[in-house]
Design an enzyme around this catalytic site. Structure first.
Site, PDB file in Angstrom:
ATOM      1  N   GLN A  57      -6.890  -2.674   2.823  1.00  0.00           N
ATOM      2  CA  GLN A  57      -7.023  -1.234   3.336  1.00  0.00           C
ATOM      3  C   GLN A  57      -7.959  -0.472   2.799  1.00  0.00           C
ATOM      4  OE1 GLN A  57      -2.890  -0.383   2.599  1.00  0.00           O
ATOM      5  NE2 GLN A  57      -2.339  -0.358   4.659  1.00  0.00           N
ATOM      6  N   ARG A 108      -4.433   6.723  -1.958  1.00  0.00           N
ATOM      7  CA  ARG A 108      -3.841   5.449  -2.332  1.00  0.00           C
ATOM      8  C   ARG A 108      -3.707   4.809  -1.032  1.00  0.00           C
ATOM      9  NH1 ARG A 108       0.384   3.146  -1.430  1.00  0.00           N
ATOM     10  NH2 ARG A 108       1.636   4.859  -0.493  1.00  0.00           N
ATOM     11  N   VAL A 109      -4.075   3.541  -1.098  1.00  0.00           N
ATOM     12  CA  VAL A 109      -3.941   2.574  -0.264  1.00  0.00           C
ATOM     13  C   VAL A 109      -3.006   1.292  -0.906  1.00  0.00           C
ATOM     14  CG1 VAL A 109      -5.587   2.901   1.237  1.00  0.00           C
ATOM     15  CG2 VAL A 109      -5.805   1.349  -0.550  1.00  0.00           C
ATOM     16  N   SER A 110      -2.384   0.484   0.022  1.00  0.00           N
ATOM     17  CA  SER A 110      -1.351  -0.543  -0.675  1.00  0.00           C
ATOM     18  C   SER A 110      -2.114  -1.864  -0.946  1.00  0.00           C
ATOM     19  CB  SER A 110      -0.237  -0.646   0.409  1.00  0.00           C
ATOM     20  OG  SER A 110       0.636   0.325   0.471  1.00  0.00           O
ATOM     21  N   SER A 111      -3.124  -2.099  -0.211  1.00  0.00           N
ATOM     22  CA  SER A 111      -3.668  -3.611  -0.368  1.00  0.00           C
ATOM     23  C   SER A 111      -5.407  -3.461  -0.316  1.00  0.00           C
ATOM     24  CB  SER A 111      -3.200  -4.366   0.450  1.00  0.00           C
ATOM     25  OG  SER A 111      -3.729  -4.248   1.843  1.00  0.00           O
TER      26      SER A 111
END
Length: 160
Positions: free
Chosen positions: A73, A67-70
């Site tokens: 990324q 997972r990444v936030s944005s």
């Protein structure tokens, strides 16, 4: 004389993946006959009819979660996936990757929901993460407690 089927034909007939048939052959669940060149062949008339999707559903899987936030990324998401794939492959595990793009505080991510559903449905044997915070920024301990209750092994590659 019975007709022997290729691994792909047998997988389609049984409703399982080719990799599942290979794993079954290696573990002795369903041993294939071999051609002189080493290709697997199956006599479908001799296969136990109970050895189909039900057997696969009983087998729990390894999930690698990234997972990444944005959106900025996304390259990091791809790096995480590559690390997870390399690690799981090096361990000899058959695995599936679930990836999410969204904040670590958002509990409504599609991949996270699927992961939690599979844990609750007892379909997961092992959860692999690159870092603890890739699962959730806050509240990961609750998911880890759920994993413990369902006897899901949690592997965090980078503990530091």
């Amino acid at each position: 004389m019975s007709k022997l089927s290729s691994i792909k034909q047998a997988a389609n007939q049984l409703g399982v993946s080719v990799s599942t048939l290979r794993r079954w052959d290696e573990t002795g669940v369903l041993v294939a006959q071999r051609t002189p060149k080493g290709h697997r062949r199956y006599d479908l008339s001799k296969i136990n009819p109970n050895l189909t999707r039900n057997k696969v559903e009983q087998q729990r899987k390894t999930i690698a979660y990234a997972r990444v936030s944005s959106h900025d990324q996304k390259p990091d998401l791809q790096r995480q996936i590559e690390i997870l794939e390399l690690y799981c492959s090096a361990q000899g595990w058959s695995f599936e990757v679930i990836s999410d793009l969204g904040s670590g505080m958002n509990y409504h991510k599609k991949g996270l929901k699927r992961l939690l559903d599979d844990i609750l449905d007892n379909k997961i044997d092992r959860l692999v993460l690159t870092h603890k915070d890739r699962l959730l920024r806050f509240g990961a301990e609750l998911v880890f407690a759920l994993c413990e209750a369902r006897q899901v092994e949690v592997v965090i590659i980078n503990q530091g």
